[in-house]
Design an enzyme around this catalytic site. Sequence first.
Site, PDB file in Angstrom:
ATOM      1  N   GLU A  45      -2.571  -6.684 -10.124  1.00  0.00           N
ATOM      2  CA  GLU A  45      -1.477  -5.859  -9.623  1.00  0.00           C
ATOM      3  C   GLU A  45      -1.481  -5.939  -8.098  1.00  0.00           C
ATOM      4  O   GLU A  45      -2.462  -5.558  -7.458  1.00  0.00           O
ATOM      5  CB  GLU A  45      -1.651  -4.411 -10.071  1.00  0.00           C
ATOM      6  N   ASP A  56      -0.855   7.869  -4.972  1.00  0.00           N
ATOM      7  CA  ASP A  56      -2.088   7.221  -4.539  1.00  0.00           C
ATOM      8  C   ASP A  56      -3.008   8.183  -3.806  1.00  0.00           C
ATOM      9  O   ASP A  56      -2.564   9.023  -3.028  1.00  0.00           O
ATOM     10  CB  ASP A  56      -1.761   6.028  -3.632  1.00  0.00           C
TER      11      ASP A  56
END
Length: 256
Positions: A45, A56
């Site tokens: 990814e 995140d």
Amino acid sequence: MNRINQKLQEDKKLLSIYFTAGYPSLNDTVSIIEDLEKNGVDMIEIGLPFSDPLADGPTIQASSTQALKNGMTTAKLFDQLKDIRKTVSIPLVIMGYFNPMLQYGVEAFCKKCQEIGIDGLIIPDLPVNEYKDHYQDTFEKYGLVNVFLITPQTSNERIAFIDDISNGFIYMVSSASVTGSQSGFGDEQTVYFKRISDMNLKTPQIIGFGINNEETFNQATAYTKGAIIGSAFIKYITEHGIKNIGEFTSRIKPHK
């Protein structure tokens, strides 16, 4: 057949690694991808850095901030990856937020992905209904798998809907926290893993968030097709550089 679907048919548990494009240095992107494949990673990814990465944790946020400072942009990433299929054969997924795609132009973005050999996209802030109503035809036109995320809070009805429109794998977020904020899985997560497994979805699941060693990889893949590691890998290359990637991957999936 899309490379992701081919990989999902292999008789093994899959290790997917996430890293931020343009980190630690702007031009590290291609060499990291090539080294990860050489060291037995099944899928990669590639994170497209964004200034406001909601899902995140601090490790990935910091790498994203640095990558942007280094000069990483959508156009730059596409330029770096233009010859990637001359050296790399495993599935490649771009993970990023919808805003940079929208700015680039969704169709132009998807077309570029097809041209350079990107197999799929993970866009955490693109709602599944929005995708189905406005973008599914475009993604499918360019042969792209779109990967949706589910969490322990996602309803069974929603999961069934996601399963119905998915054409690759479902990204199972292991907990409701941000990336990189936990270590090890408790009973609550195991119950969640088993609950999803018992739904017998048509779409394979791969677990992300909280996987950082062989033990957590094995815990995650006991119920699913694979596991995704992001924060732990970024921490590793932050501390050790990008020269000994095999040392990291062998901690997760030792060569038997």
